[in-house]
Design a protein around this motif. Structure first.
Motif, PDB file in Angstrom:
ATOM      1  N   ILE A 303      20.067   8.108  -3.729  1.00 49.44           N
ATOM      2  CA  ILE A 303      18.871   7.792  -4.516  1.00 49.44           C
ATOM      3  C   ILE A 303      19.113   6.575  -5.395  1.00 49.44           C
ATOM      4  N   ASP A 304      20.285   6.519  -6.013  1.00 53.31           N
ATOM      5  CA  ASP A 304      20.603   5.393  -6.891  1.00 53.31           C
ATOM      6  C   ASP A 304      20.657   4.083  -6.105  1.00 53.31           C
ATOM      7  N   PHE A 305      21.217   4.122  -4.890  1.00 53.55           N
ATOM      8  CA  PHE A 305      21.275   2.919  -4.058  1.00 53.55           C
ATOM      9  C   PHE A 305      19.869   2.432  -3.729  1.00 53.55           C
ATOM     10  N   VAL A 306      19.004   3.352  -3.318  1.00 56.60           N
ATOM     11  CA  VAL A 306      17.627   2.981  -2.978  1.00 56.60           C
ATOM     12  C   VAL A 306      16.910   2.419  -4.198  1.00 56.60           C
ATOM     13  N   ARG A 307      17.124   3.028  -5.355  1.00 58.72           N
ATOM     14  CA  ARG A 307      16.455   2.560  -6.577  1.00 58.72           C
ATOM     15  C   ARG A 307      16.913   1.146  -6.942  1.00 58.72           C
ATOM     16  N   ARG A 308      18.209   0.878  -6.823  1.00 60.64           N
ATOM     17  CA  ARG A 308      18.714  -0.454  -7.160  1.00 60.64           C
ATOM     18  C   ARG A 308      18.174  -1.506  -6.200  1.00 60.64           C
ATOM     19  N   ALA A 309      18.076  -1.149  -4.917  1.00 56.05           N
ATOM     20  CA  ALA A 309      17.519  -2.087  -3.937  1.00 56.05           C
ATOM     21  C   ALA A 309      16.044  -2.351  -4.226  1.00 56.05           C
ATOM     22  N   ALA A 310      15.298  -1.311  -4.502  1.00 50.23           N
ATOM     23  CA  ALA A 310      13.866  -1.461  -4.770  1.00 50.23           C
ATOM     24  C   ALA A 310      13.613  -2.249  -6.040  1.00 50.23           C
ATOM     25  N   ALA A 311      14.536  -2.157  -6.988  1.00 52.12           N
ATOM     26  CA  ALA A 311      14.347  -2.815  -8.288  1.00 52.12           C
ATOM     27  C   ALA A 311      14.658  -4.301  -8.269  1.00 52.12           C
ATOM     28  N   THR A 312      15.067  -4.842  -7.111  1.00 46.82           N
ATOM     29  CA  THR A 312      15.407  -6.268  -7.057  1.00 46.82           C
ATOM     30  C   THR A 312      14.185  -7.169  -7.211  1.00 46.82           C
ATOM     31  N   ARG A 313      12.980  -6.613  -6.989  1.00 46.12           N
ATOM     32  CA  ARG A 313      11.746  -7.387  -7.164  1.00 46.12           C
ATOM     33  C   ARG A 313      10.574  -6.418  -7.156  1.00 46.12           C
ATOM     34  N   ARG A 314       9.376  -6.959  -7.351  1.00 48.61           N
ATOM     35  CA  ARG A 314       8.163  -6.158  -7.222  1.00 48.61           C
ATOM     36  C   ARG A 314       7.602  -6.361  -5.829  1.00 48.61           C
ATOM     37  N   TRP A 315       7.315  -5.259  -5.130  1.00 47.85           N
ATOM     38  CA  TRP A 315       6.834  -5.312  -3.757  1.00 47.85           C
ATOM     39  C   TRP A 315       5.350  -4.970  -3.719  1.00 47.85           C
ATOM     40  N   ARG A 316       4.616  -5.629  -2.849  1.00 48.41           N
ATOM     41  CA  ARG A 316       3.193  -5.301  -2.712  1.00 48.41           C
ATOM     42  C   ARG A 316       2.984  -4.067  -1.840  1.00 48.41           C
ATOM     43  N   PHE A 328      12.251   9.708  -1.349  1.00 49.02           N
ATOM     44  CA  PHE A 328      12.557   8.293  -1.561  1.00 49.02           C
ATOM     45  C   PHE A 328      11.289   7.446  -1.677  1.00 49.02           C
ATOM     46  N   SER A 329      10.170   7.969  -1.174  1.00 48.08           N
ATOM     47  CA  SER A 329       8.892   7.279  -1.388  1.00 48.08           C
ATOM     48  C   SER A 329       8.610   7.172  -2.877  1.00 48.08           C
ATOM     49  N   HIS A 330       8.904   8.224  -3.620  1.00 48.90           N
ATOM     50  CA  HIS A 330       8.677   8.204  -5.061  1.00 48.90           C
ATOM     51  C   HIS A 330       9.617   7.226  -5.767  1.00 48.90           C
ATOM     52  N   VAL A 331      10.831   7.113  -5.258  1.00 46.26           N
ATOM     53  CA  VAL A 331      11.778   6.164  -5.850  1.00 46.26           C
ATOM     54  C   VAL A 331      11.255   4.739  -5.686  1.00 46.26           C
ATOM     55  N   VAL A 332      10.826   4.399  -4.480  1.00 47.84           N
ATOM     56  CA  VAL A 332      10.337   3.051  -4.191  1.00 47.84           C
ATOM     57  C   VAL A 332       9.013   2.781  -4.896  1.00 47.84           C
ATOM     58  N   ALA A 333       8.194   3.823  -5.062  1.00 49.51           N
ATOM     59  CA  ALA A 333       6.876   3.657  -5.687  1.00 49.51           C
ATOM     60  C   ALA A 333       6.968   3.131  -7.113  1.00 49.51           C
ATOM     61  N   GLU A 334       8.123   3.308  -7.760  1.00 45.40           N
ATOM     62  CA  GLU A 334       8.305   2.807  -9.118  1.00 45.40           C
ATOM     63  C   GLU A 334       8.287   1.280  -9.154  1.00 45.40           C
ATOM     64  N   HIS A 335       8.561   0.650  -8.014  1.00 53.47           N
ATOM     65  CA  HIS A 335       8.684  -0.809  -7.967  1.00 53.47           C
ATOM     66  C   HIS A 335       7.749  -1.441  -6.932  1.00 53.47           C
ATOM     67  N   GLY A 360      -2.707  15.012  -9.902  1.00 53.46           N
ATOM     68  CA  GLY A 360      -3.941  14.815 -10.644  1.00 53.46           C
ATOM     69  C   GLY A 360      -4.438  13.398 -10.727  1.00 53.46           C
ATOM     70  N   SER A 361      -3.802  12.459 -10.068  1.00 46.43           N
ATOM     71  CA  SER A 361      -4.276  11.076 -10.056  1.00 46.43           C
ATOM     72  C   SER A 361      -4.126  10.535  -8.643  1.00 46.43           C
ATOM     73  N   ALA A 362      -4.776   9.399  -8.401  1.00 48.05           N
ATOM     74  CA  ALA A 362      -4.745   8.835  -7.049  1.00 48.05           C
ATOM     75  C   ALA A 362      -3.325   8.476  -6.628  1.00 48.05           C
ATOM     76  N   GLY A 363      -2.515   7.969  -7.556  1.00 49.06           N
ATOM     77  CA  GLY A 363      -1.163   7.576  -7.215  1.00 49.06           C
ATOM     78  C   GLY A 363      -1.136   6.354  -6.315  1.00 49.06           C
ATOM     79  N   ASN A 364       0.054   5.980  -5.899  1.00 54.69           N
ATOM     80  CA  ASN A 364       0.182   4.805  -5.021  1.00 54.69           C
ATOM     81  C   ASN A 364       0.991   5.120  -3.772  1.00 54.69           C
TER      82      ASN A 364
END
Length: 497
Positions: A303-316, A328-335, A360-364
């Motif tokens: 999880i930490d590896f995926v989070r660090r990779a996802a945090a390298t930039r903002r993805w559309r 891991f979808s939730h991990v990536v969804a943060e970025h 309770g919300s639409a989420g991404n």
């Protein structure tokens, strides 16, 4: 009206390449799937979504736009945000059309044969909710296609605004048959027979005909809620009027099929649909959160590896291929602005959808049932009415975690071919290679000939390096697995664009 891509947006379109050009000269792109309703058609320009309206459709829209029930639905996000456009100010040529509206964008278009049971059920309930609201204002939805609903995360959104029309005196609900064929029957098929509805919807654009649904129902099934009225009677009625000059709509109108009858039918359908649940089915990965092969410490490292990779930039846009229940979808969804989480196991996607809905919300995060080895193709009229998954918006980041061994060994897809396909997306990549010593691979190989000479860590890394620049890698489970973060090489991106 069927409009599967009514709100498409994706990077790399013609509009993007024409940025900075005077708007009167910018090219518009017609929606190939928007042709069934002659009163309106979708087109795109500069990443924006517009719809031409006929004189009749424009008058209906102007009345609808002022209706309190519609304003409330729009504020709740139940219908897509829509407003009138000044064609002259936008530099748009009306031609023979009477007006233009603009719709808000849907991040990623999906189809009913990619939804879980709960998603199709909630789409049906939304349609019935809109029918109730419209009827209260002496309006109706003339069309009842499942394709008229898209998703904002886990929230269904109705997109076919011209479907709202004034209700004529004595007019029947002409969309009832379409509601049954594309929404009710698929739900019944899985709830009453335990049969996956997705292949049926994918196999026929217009859904399951009443006569075929009747043939699937046994005599005992006639006692189940809704089958006698909505299946058997519907099939008999259609058979009676098929081939004749007198149509069902006309017969019902002559009989005085008033608003009160429609309201009762809608209420009964809402009660029926709300009680439908999928037949007891347990699939391989439905309990993934409890059955994955990682110890807690190793899982946290992953999880930490995926989070660090996802945090390298903002993805559309990100894809999580083989997402299971979305850890891991939730991990990536943060970025990431939007994540499409795909898995071939419908029950895993059902779990993910219900969790997202309960937030309770639409989420991404958009959960979809997609078997990557047999993903949704382009189909329909001229093979353009429904688009393949790669034609609806390519990801900037893709997760392939504990997936490669299923692609190569279970689906018999060559490793080089899979890596080449990923490279063609022009995506950055977080990918995990599960070695032959891992118990999951040993299980797959236990009862088959080992013909997978390409399935080795050295071959994998070499193929990955051909198309991607490896930015980081880390061993997991004592070296039985390796996880990589890689970015697409510039020449690969230019070849895929």
């Amino acid at each position: 009206m069927n409009e599967p891509r009514a709100l498409k947006t994706e990077p790399g379109t013609i509009a993007d390449s024409l940025a900075g050009v005077d708007h009167t000269l910018r090219r518009i792109e017609r929606e190939a799937g928007s042709y069934r309703d002659r009163n309106g058609t979708i087109f795109y320009r500069d990443g924006r979504v517009f719809r031409y309206l006929s004189r009749r459709a424009l008058a209906n829209w102007q009345a609808l736009d002022k209706a309190p029930f519609f304003q409330e639905l729009r504020d709740q996000g139940r219908v897509v945000e829509t407003h009138t456009v000044d064609a002259r100010a936008e530099g748009l040529d009306l031609g023979d059309w009477a007006g233009i509206v603009e719709h808000a964008r849907i991040p990623f278009v999906s189809y009913p044969y990619e939804w879980s049971f709960g998603m199709l059920k909630d789409a049906a309930l939304l349609h019935l909710e809109l029918m109730r609201s419209a009827l209260s204002a002496d309006m109706i939805l003339k069309d009842s296609s499942a394709y008229n609903i898209q998703w904002s995360g886990a929230r269904p959104v109705f997109i076919d605004i011209p479907s709202f029309e004034p209700l004529g005196a004595g007019e029947p609900w002409v969309g009832y048959r379409q509601f049954c064929e594309l929404l009710l029957y698929p739900l019944m098929l899985q709830a009453y027979k335990g049969v996956d509805f997705r292949p049926w919807l994918r196999g026929r654009v217009d859904g399951i005909p009443a006569e075929e649904m009747r043939a699937l129902m046994s005599s005992r099934d006639l006692l189940r809620p809704g089958v006698l009225l909505h299946v058997a009677a519907q099939a008999a009625l259609q058979k009676r009027y098929s081939g004749g000059r007198r149509n069902v709509r006309g017969a019902l109108a002559e009989a005085g099929f008033g608003k009160a009858l429609i309201e009762r039918n809608v209420e009964k359908l809402a009660r029926l649909v709300s009680k439908l649940e999928p037949a007891n089915t347990r699939t391989t990965w439905a309990d993934y959160d409890r059955t994955h092969s990682y110890e807690e410490a190793e899982l946290n490292r992953k999880i930490d590896f995926v989070r660090r990779a996802a945090a390298t930039r903002r993805w559309r846009l990100a894809w999580d291929l083989g997402c299971n229940t979305g850890t891991f979808s939730h991990v990536v969804a943060e970025h990431t602005d939007y994540v499409v989480a795909m898995d071939g196991d419908w029950m895993a996607i059902e779990h993910l959808y219900r969790r997202e809905k309960d937030r309770g919300s639409a989420g991404n995060i958009l959960p979809l049932v997609v078997n990557l080895a047999d993903a949704s193709p382009s189909q329909g009229w001229r093979c353009a009415e429904r688009k393949a998954i790669t034609e609806r918006g390519k990801p900037e980041l893709t997760l392939c975690l504990a997936l490669v061994h299923h692609i190569v060994i279970s689906a018999n897809i060559p490793l080089a071919d899979f890596i080449s396909w990923l490279a063609g997306l022009g995506t950055s990549l977080v990918i995990e290679f599960v070695g032959r010593e891992d118990e999951m691979v040993q299980t797959l190989l236990a009862n088959r000939d080992d013909q997978y000479d390409d399935y080795h860590p050295g071959v994998f890394r070499e193929l990955l390096s051909v198309h991607f620049d490896i930015q980081a890698e880390e061993p997991l489970k004592g070296g039985k697995r390796h996880i990589y973060f890689a970015t697409a090489k510039l020449d690969t991106i230019s070849q895929g664009s």
